[in-house]
Design a protein around this motif. Sequence first.
Motif, mmCIF file in Angstrom:
data_model
loop_
_atom_site.group_PDB
_atom_site.id
_atom_site.type_symbol
_atom_site.label_atom_id
_atom_site.label_comp_id
_atom_site.label_asym_id
_atom_site.label_seq_id
_atom_site.Cartn_x
_atom_site.Cartn_y
_atom_site.Cartn_z
ATOM 1 N N GLY A 179 0.781 -1.216 0.000
ATOM 2 C CA GLY A 179 0.000 0.000 0.000
ATOM 3 C C GLY A 179 0.814 1.267 0.000
ATOM 4 N N ARG A 180 0.121 2.318 0.198
ATOM 5 C CA ARG A 180 0.668 3.657 0.087
ATOM 6 C C ARG A 180 1.880 3.861 1.001
ATOM 7 N N GLU A 181 2.848 4.525 0.485
ATOM 8 C CA GLU A 181 4.033 4.924 1.258
ATOM 9 C C GLU A 181 4.713 3.744 1.932
ATOM 10 N N VAL A 182 4.702 2.649 1.239
ATOM 11 C CA VAL A 182 5.234 1.440 1.864
ATOM 12 C C VAL A 182 6.716 1.599 2.194
ATOM 13 N N HIS A 183 7.368 2.478 1.447
ATOM 14 C CA HIS A 183 8.809 2.610 1.682
ATOM 15 C C HIS A 183 9.110 3.296 3.001
ATOM 16 N N SER A 184 8.106 3.959 3.512
ATOM 17 C CA SER A 184 8.348 4.635 4.787
ATOM 18 C C SER A 184 8.085 3.718 5.976
ATOM 19 N N ALA A 185 7.553 2.535 5.705
ATOM 20 C CA ALA A 185 7.220 1.639 6.815
ATOM 21 C C ALA A 185 8.490 1.158 7.508
ATOM 22 N N ASP A 186 8.457 1.206 8.799
ATOM 23 C CA ASP A 186 9.635 0.842 9.587
ATOM 24 C C ASP A 186 9.410 -0.512 10.252
ATOM 25 N N VAL A 187 10.213 -1.480 9.886
ATOM 26 C CA VAL A 187 10.001 -2.828 10.419
ATOM 27 C C VAL A 187 11.054 -3.194 11.462
ATOM 28 N N GLU A 188 11.729 -2.184 11.988
ATOM 29 C CA GLU A 188 12.794 -2.467 12.963
ATOM 30 C C GLU A 188 12.286 -3.323 14.127
ATOM 31 N N GLY A 189 11.041 -3.088 14.504
ATOM 32 C CA GLY A 189 10.475 -3.819 15.630
ATOM 33 C C GLY A 189 10.543 -5.320 15.463
ATOM 34 N N PHE A 190 10.575 -5.761 14.216
ATOM 35 C CA PHE A 190 10.631 -7.199 13.971
ATOM 36 C C PHE A 190 12.064 -7.715 13.934
#
Lengths: 475, 420, 436, 455
Positions: free
Chosen positions: D350-361
Amino acid sequence: MTQSVVVQVGQCGNQIGCCFWDLALREHAAVNQKGIYDDAISSFFRNVDTRAVGDGGSISKGRISSLKARAVLIDMEEGVVNEILQGPLRDVFDSKQLITDISGSGNNWAVGHKVFGCLYREQILEKLRKSAEQCDCLQCFFIIHSMGGGTGSGLGTFLLKVLEDEFPEVYRFVTAVYPSSEDDVITSPYNSMLAMKELNEHADCVLPIDNQSLFDIISKIDLVVNSGKLGSAVKPKSLITSNMGAVKKHHKKPFDAMNNIVANLLLSLTSSARFEGSLNMDLNEISMNLVPFPKLHYLVSSLTPLYTLADVNIPPRRLDQMFSDAFSKDHQLIQADPRHSLYLACALIVRGNVQISDLRRNIERLKPALQFVSWNQEGWKTSLCSVPPVGHSHSLLALANNTCVKPTFMELRERFTRLYKKKAHLHHYLQVDGMEESTFTEAVSSLSALIQEYSDLDATKSLPVPDVPRLSVAL
Amino acid sequence: MRRRRSRVEGAARALPEAVAALSRCLPAGPSPEIFRRAKFDRPEAAPVLWQLLLRVLSPLAANNTWTDLAPEAQACVVKSALGSQGYPRSVLLQFPDGSSQGSRELLLALSWLLARGPLLEQLLAQTRVQLGDQLPQWEAPTSPGPPAPFVEPKSPVDLRLVEWLMGRLRFRWRCLISSQQEQCILLSKIHLYTQGCHSQQSLGHLSVAETEMLRDPESGQQLLQALESENIRLEAALEWRRRELVFWQWMDTVLDTCSPETPAVTSQPTFLPEISEGGLGELESVKQELQALQEELREVSEPRRAAWEARVGGLGQGPEWSNSRKALQEAVQQELAALQGSWEQSSTPGQPQRPHRLVRSKDGAPRPQGLQAAEVIRTLSAKEACLKKALHQLQRQCQQELARLAGALPGLIWILPPEH
Amino acid sequence: MLGVKGNYLLPADCAHRLVAELQGALDSCADRQRQLERSLRVSRRLLQVWEPARTPSPVPETKEEDPSPACAPSSQDLEELELLTQALEKAVRVRKGVSNAGQRDRTPTLTSKAATSGAAAASHPRAPSRGGSRVLGTRSTKGIQRATAPPKDYPEHRLRSKGDKTHVRTQDQTTGYGPDLRDQQMTPSSAHHTTELFALKEKGTLLQLPEDFRKAVSRNSCLWAQLNSARTNDSTDATRAAKTQFLHKLQMASGCSSHRPSATEVEAHARILRKACMLLRLRMQKELAIAPTDWMQEYRCLLTLEGLQTVVGQCLHRIQVLQAAVTEQLPGECLAETRTQASSVCGGEVDSACSPELLLYASTEELQTLATLKLQVALLHQQIHLEKVLMAELLPLINTQDPGGPPWLALCRAAYSLLCEGGERFLTVLRDDPAD
Amino acid sequence: MSIVTVQLGQCGNQIGFEVFDALFRDSHCSQGLCSKRDNEAYQASCRERFFREEENGVPVARAVLVDMEPKVINQTLSKAAQSGRWNYGQHTSFCQKQGSGNNWAYGYSVHGPKHEESIMNLIQTEVEKCDSLSGFFIIMSMAGGTGSGLGAFVTQKLQDQYSSSLKMNQIIWPYGTGEVIVQNYNSILTLSHLYRSSDALLIHENDAVHKICAKRMNIKQISFRDLNQVLAHQLGSVFQPTYSEDSSFHYRRNPLGDLMEHLVPHPEFKMLGVRNIPQMSAASLAYSAFTWAGLLKHLRQMLISSAKMEEGINWQVRPPLTGLPPIGKASAHKEHHFNTSLANLVVLRGREVHSADVEGFKDPALYTSWLEPVDAFSVWKTQRAFDKYEKSAALVSNSQLLVKPLDMIVGKAWNMFSSKAFIHQYTKFGMEEEDFLDSFALLEQVVASYGSLGP
């Protein structure tokens, strides 16, 4: 799609059968508006081109021409069968499906089993084979007979062995009508006892029906209907007991209504195999799920609702009532109280506009009040068939493998013992070739063993669920 | 007059021309002047020659980052490669890495390589422009190549991690197989669809490179360029062939200018490349396998010999008899010699060692000369079966070993997965 | 909830080796996969619709409204160019080698390509930034095309013309963003100029290789043939003698008269002997499978088995000689025989310079079988190697560990899976509890 | 690369239909929130993977339908034909007249061998229509007889015949109570056999999906169709195209291979669970807005607390603190049941997927001690929105999520087995008690192995 053959034996069997065919025709007529011969109809009916000569008239596809019941009608008297042949259902049968005699079995299991069994074995076999040949994939024989009389119990159970030998792959489901205590046939305890041994050994599933229970249900319905409690809400012909009058003479008799209940039981039992649904249940799933040990194959059944309301959009409470009723003592087709006995397994066959969530909700709701055997704490088999019975929006058939069936057997044994101690009427039996006293004693021990099995299970009822040690993995 | 002068000039220019041809043929070949200077051990010739040797010795590495290596590292690579090839002169190998001395020694090394074998042909073949489609020549490495920059894991390694990596590898193998199958389907389609397009009758259809060239003019230009420059190198190689004698004569003089090495320096094995553990270990493992085979052979042939002797003992010794025996012996000898030949040669029939151009044969059309796939499949199947068996043997061996250990422990039940 | 932990920690050196081995194997597979994927992309693109001309549609490209920052035009272009580069990787590699020889260009990117492609470079309108080039490409390409020397008469010859219908327009060929912009993911429906599109499937047989290319190819094979014949007759005897003399002199001058086998030689020998061992074993199995029907066969069988024994003996001897030579227990002369044999091997593939031979396949299935087998063999080699490494590392551990304890059990279970099942399946160890 | 789906039994066929329908509708949905070109590429990639082109232009599902009785297949085929969007192939279904009667042994030992040739031929025909076969989806339930027994048999045969292709079984885990009485037997037999022949078991629990329908989708009267649609959505959210690792210009070619390589390389750990977020009815969706941070925070907590949906998440659960001795903490963890992961894959769409931060995982505390997050975690992305959700995330997890349900099933089956109830129904078709014992042993090992992942 598979097919089933109904074998109706004796007066009772034929009367129930008759009701069954009448209802089955109505059901399929209601579902199949286009008059096309389809898989669903084929499970109980052949489509025959009557203009064709001989047997070659079977039509597998296309318009319905003339439906013939996949049935074998057996009686050692002519009365009932002749009535059927003169009644409105006459076109559904032809003479090749009938076996009759004129002498009757004289309410004697031995005569039915040993004498007529030997005498008609080949003839019966031939008709059975014929009916089997006319099937694409024969899955089940439904044998309907009473336990008290001579022909039904004797010849009916004789058939079981014949079928087992001849069609080992085909299931044998027996609908057995047990005599009530005020039965007018004096020898019925003998007949039932002797028949029980055969059922123990040669049936895959037995649906015991008790005349008294049927009668009680009818009375109660009548009471409700006549008292006007339901008012005008009751739709005409929506009663489960309603009947177009296949056997007109008996229209007013309670037997008619009672037989109708049994016929409905068979229709519901096979509904999920015949019609579409989101959770199908084939006939072979019944014994698979409900028979944990080979001999414990007696299934207590209950049908709900016994009437329905004009309002088709049933509020959930009504729907839930249907589920509650199925577990009540009053709705069982034998005198038994499953709620206070031990469940080995339970099946819910739901028809009509009911979804899985309705089913889930009710199972969750009812389960705490029911006792299940330790090794099957959550033993439910469920099915959802989208086609409701004619005139209903939904229905439920509950099948229980429950120790509550035991009292029926114990009472049977008691009545038998009372008679047998006096040796009353024994000579009528012993004079038949092949009958010996040991036949009786073996029958008793067979039943006693069965009762014992139920008792053993019952004994675990109050015990805490044992924690069976599991395999222990070293790492 | 003119002719004579040219002949005289020709004689004088023979050497530079030969060297020029060599230079044109070699990748990054230096000018003849470099060679001349190298003879006099001039330092300015050294860097060029180090580079040249690097390219010659590891032509495939030229595409990798090796060309970006520091001079010291380049020298190191060159030395170890020369060493492992058995270059006898230790002077070169003793130069400090990255020094600019020893251009003469480098020239000697290059000449040694040239004199030893068909170096030029190899280099040309290795970089040959591939126009046709080939069977992939990928060899899964059986030893981890140059030691990867492996960082010690933070925590100790659990054996389950090894299982995890092994599982990953299995998935990669399977993906490779799938991809390769797809590649075959696509190749075969391209071949089929371009049937009859190729000017060369024996080929019939286009290859991927040729088709791509048509689809994309730019890549077509590149391909053409590549071909043309390869042609130039080939011409140079041929010219070198014609002229090389003079080079060798000259090299003799180069060799004369350098002092012989002292034996004291040579015999020490430090720069003789250590025969890698791998090589010796491999030799040892082959030895064991051969010994096992010998034992097996002995076990099967001895009783047969005994039985044979017993049976033949009574037979007559007529001339016919001994003739047939002799004939049989010869036949077997020949057969075994052929068998031996099959591994001594680098390529066996039915097993493409060098690139074979894949050609889809038309149904019914007369088959052009070439290797038949069915033949290769047969060879490969046999090989595959043999390898599988070897693997299973190893696995069985492990199983027995583990079973032996497990059997000694009471109170445990080992439930093995069912046999396949 | 579970008392024992099923873990076994490996000793550091063992862990290092196993992880490095597996990582190496994984990396090489990944490399190969990438390589395959690249060639797959090329092939797939060839089988899709060829879009000879991509005259810009009047409607602005939706792509440019793309909200994604990652789709910035420059990287998009680079990506496509990268693809191009990869497409003819091999050819480029060669060319690069050649051009590097002249020390002309260093960057293996498009710029170098353009620079070396002479006339074509000038006409190459593709610029790294797409915004500008698009305008250029759409409006003035034709002018540029004419102004500069067109790359021969390529496109005209792409399709053998069969009347005007199949004649492909040429001018737009190199317009703006080339046909490769839409690679494998292009759908036919997205194309604008259906009349100019064609698929290999339909018109593949009409393709024609350009004349100058054909010439270059024939010159090429001719040269290879000359080179080969020159070698087989070898150069003159004088040359050969000179070379031999040079080698001899060099050897003498190095003061090292004895020859110790080099690492390459040892490896080559080992390779040959392994192959020999495999072939001998195969031969033995074949022989044992025969049920002799007469004495002739029986005798032949016996002779073969004994002969094989002899050959195995010879191989073993060869190994001994090699091993001794490596440890310098034998004078060099003893190796003379083995040296000559080895030199033919480690000296390189003598025949590799021959013109490529043909490998003929009849059907897709056959090609698949062939390629799969080839790969299978390579993978089996790898698997056997790993098996040996694992055996060498794990079996000693099992033997030294105190048996019975949880770590030992964990080790055994993992070792069983890795060693006996190729890591595919596992065993269960149950406690035989007497309490049950 | 393409995936051939094998739909088995009533459940498998009903779900299969919904999956294809969901995939097709999504890929042709105009609300993808991306460029036309991107959308076309997405569509093409989905098509290559799950559909093939037929002459008349209607896409055909790459599927083989198998059931032992005809009703469901007929229904499924006609539903697809009526959809008008896509269809099943002409000769891609196989059915018989009589079902397996909820009997695993009947499906595995009778129907399997009897119809092996016909079924494998159908599959082969379908496989031959793929230029490139990545592997198989085998959709089946565990409770009944055909899906479970025949499904296990067919999987085994696929393993024999297509050993290099990947096999992922989509397994429908029965309700805890009441579908089939012998469901626990059928389940342990199915699971143990699949553990030997399949590469990964993607497990969907009916109970969990049911709850999602009730709590998240706000469906009052839940039908199987509703359940199946939720399931299809979950599958779609994982297997619809996502960008490949190294570039956002190409869609991932072999998601099945990538997924397996990351999640299930170890033979003892093959059970995968799916979670996705957000899940809500279309009506509520119109009034909702999401941020990546919010979605991922929820998804992560769903993971570590073993929540099956975004409602009722236990926020008390925290990853164990590394470096602290487990004593004292242990009881707290036990209480909250921290779910230790082996490996996780997060799919973002989805939208702005590049801004998603997956560090938590990527917190090492989430994973078992012997795998580093770099090996154990991967993320797939595409900016193309999925199925009406402007932003959505899915999680495929190989973790302790499924140990509890597995342990329950094994326990119940063992309980029944100790009394020998229903065993005669199985021995009738040639099974032996030993076979049951082997299955129990294998699954006890799996339970133990997953159990030992934790801190």
